[in-house]
Design an enzyme around this catalytic site. Structure first.
Site, PDB file in Angstrom:
ATOM      1  N   HIS A   1     -19.489 -10.445 -34.578  1.00 33.55           N
ATOM      2  CA  HIS A   1     -20.289  -9.220 -34.700  1.00 33.55           C
ATOM      3  C   HIS A   1     -20.899  -8.900 -33.349  1.00 33.55           C
ATOM      4  CE1 HIS A   1     -23.298 -12.411 -34.852  1.00 33.55           C
ATOM      5  NE2 HIS A   1     -24.162 -11.502 -34.417  1.00 33.55           N
TER       6      HIS A   1
ATOM      7  N   ARG B   1     -26.945 -26.924 -38.010  1.00 31.44           N
ATOM      8  CA  ARG B   1     -27.344 -26.308 -36.741  1.00 31.44           C
ATOM      9  C   ARG B   1     -28.370 -25.216 -37.031  1.00 31.44           C
ATOM     10  NH1 ARG B   1     -25.769 -21.503 -34.072  1.00 31.44           N
ATOM     11  NH2 ARG B   1     -25.906 -21.655 -31.812  1.00 31.44           N
TER      12      ARG B   1
ATOM     13  N   HIS C   1     -19.659 -11.725 -30.754  1.00 31.04           N
ATOM     14  CA  HIS C   1     -19.891 -13.173 -30.749  1.00 31.04           C
ATOM     15  C   HIS C   1     -19.814 -13.698 -32.172  1.00 31.04           C
ATOM     16  CE1 HIS C   1     -23.743 -10.991 -30.768  1.00 31.04           C
ATOM     17  NE2 HIS C   1     -24.265 -11.992 -31.465  1.00 31.04           N
TER      18      HIS C   1
ATOM     19  N   ASP D   1     -24.648  -7.151 -31.817  1.00 35.45           N
ATOM     20  CA  ASP D   1     -25.998  -7.028 -32.370  1.00 35.45           C
ATOM     21  C   ASP D   1     -26.497  -5.591 -32.388  1.00 35.45           C
ATOM     22  OD1 ASP D   1     -26.078  -9.743 -32.744  1.00 35.45           O
ATOM     23  OD2 ASP D   1     -27.305 -10.168 -30.973  1.00 35.45           O
TER      24      ASP D   1
END
Ligand SMILES: O=C(O)CCC(=O)C(=O)O
Ligand SMILES: [Fe+2]
Length: 327
Positions: A207, A273, A263, A209
């Site tokens: 996607h 994570r 990204h 941002d």
């Protein structure tokens, strides 16, 4: 564990029907992305100018860079990490209730339960917090106060970077002062649980941002990858650094000079994570207009942008993004 979202149960039928692996997973480069020392902004004029040039160049060529000596202390980041861990340890039955944390519905999101294709599955959960809402978190004082301490220091950092990026284009910073504030920005707390099929299901789908810029802190696990020259590049964790990336709105405003780069996050098999993202964005009625002529993008309001991406997501499972506004 009672805090895990029901990924397996929800995804099983889609997963059983496919042997497809995530494309490009084994073809990831380990290149270093630009690392910029912001201490130099406080030194003499020559150092300052060189540092500013590195920032604008990185925003142009990479759309992504890391900064150190950014003014957000390790203590503030550690507190956020601790609180993030705590809040995601809440049982799933509670996290997924409408008014979790006394915040609006859809604050807590997990995976993609409406996926119709295995490629749309995601192995992650997130808290999407609009900053003016944090005062409602009166039952969660320590999470709230850690967020407030973080926002207090990350906002001036975002403003400083945006001012440098704007200055290069001769865009007056008053545009941002009029349209953006800590109260128009939002935070996303991301958790990526261990994923039993990391080569089949992605942590976070590719996607770009919805922001002018985004500032991200990732823990030591790694998994964030960005697209550069048609290849995925992984961003090596650096506990001292914050990651900065250009969002769709700056790409439009800068007439494509600064790039909002795609990204994704790859899930890990054995470990969880965490990451934290601060999205510096405007109020809903802000007008975004390419600064140069001829403009590549049509003029739009942030409200229009959000409406369009929501419509695209619903209809095609992908938010499409800024290319929708190309002339
Ligand atoms: O988890 C990360 O490192 C990145 C998160 C991200 O891209 C986002 O929240 O938009
Ligand atoms: Fe992102």
């Amino acid at each position: 564990m009672d805090y895990e979202p029901p990924f397996l149960q929800t995804y099983m039928s889609l997963l059983q029907g496919t042997n497809d692996l995530i494309s490009d997973l084994s073809d990831v480069e380990k290149r270093e992305i630009p690392l910029i020392d912001l201490k130099r902004l406080k030194l003499d004029q020559l150092e300052r100018e060189e540092c500013m040039k590195e920032i604008t160049e990185a925003a142009r060529k990479w759309g992504f860079f890391q900064v150190v000596n950014h003014g957000v202390s390790q203590e503030v980041l550690k507190n956020m990490q601790f609180e993030e861990k705590e809040v995601f340890r809440t049982p799933f039955g509670i996290k997924s209730q409408e008014n979790f944390l006394n915040l609006p519905s859809r604050t807590y999101r997990w995976g993609n339960a409406s996926a119709i294709n295995p490629k749309q599955l995601m192995w992650s959960e997130a808290l999407h917090i609009f900053l003016p809402d944090i005062e409602k978190m009166d039952q969660h004082k320590s999470l709230r106060s850690s967020i407030e301490s973080f926002v207090k220091v990350v906002t001036p950092l975002a403003e400083n970077l945006v001012q440098i990026l704007a200055q290069e284009l001769n865009i007056n910073f008053s545009y941002f002062q009029q349209n953006c504030s800590a109260n128009t920005s939002y935070l996303r707390l991301n958790r990526y649980p261990p994923c039993p099929f990391p080569s089949k299901v992605i942590g976070l789908l590719p996607h770009a941002d919805t922001s002018f810029i985004t500032i991200v802190h990732q823990d030591h696990i790694g998994g964030l990858q960005l697209m550069k020259d048609g290849k995925w590049i992984s961003v090596k964790p650096n506990s001292e650094a914050l990651i900065v990336n250009v969002g769709d709105l700056f790409q439009a405003l800068s007439n494509g000079l600064y790039t909002s780069v795609g990204h994704r996050v790859v899930a890990a098999e054995k470990v969880e994570r965490f990451s934290l993202a601060y999205f510096y964005g405007p109020s809903i009625d802000a007008v975004i207009e390419s600064y140069a002529t001829p403009p590549l993008y049509r003029k739009f309001t942030f409200g229009e942008y959000k409406e369009q991406t929501m419509k695209d997501l619903k209809e095609g499972g992908d938010k499409v993004g800024i290319s929708r506004f190309l002339l």
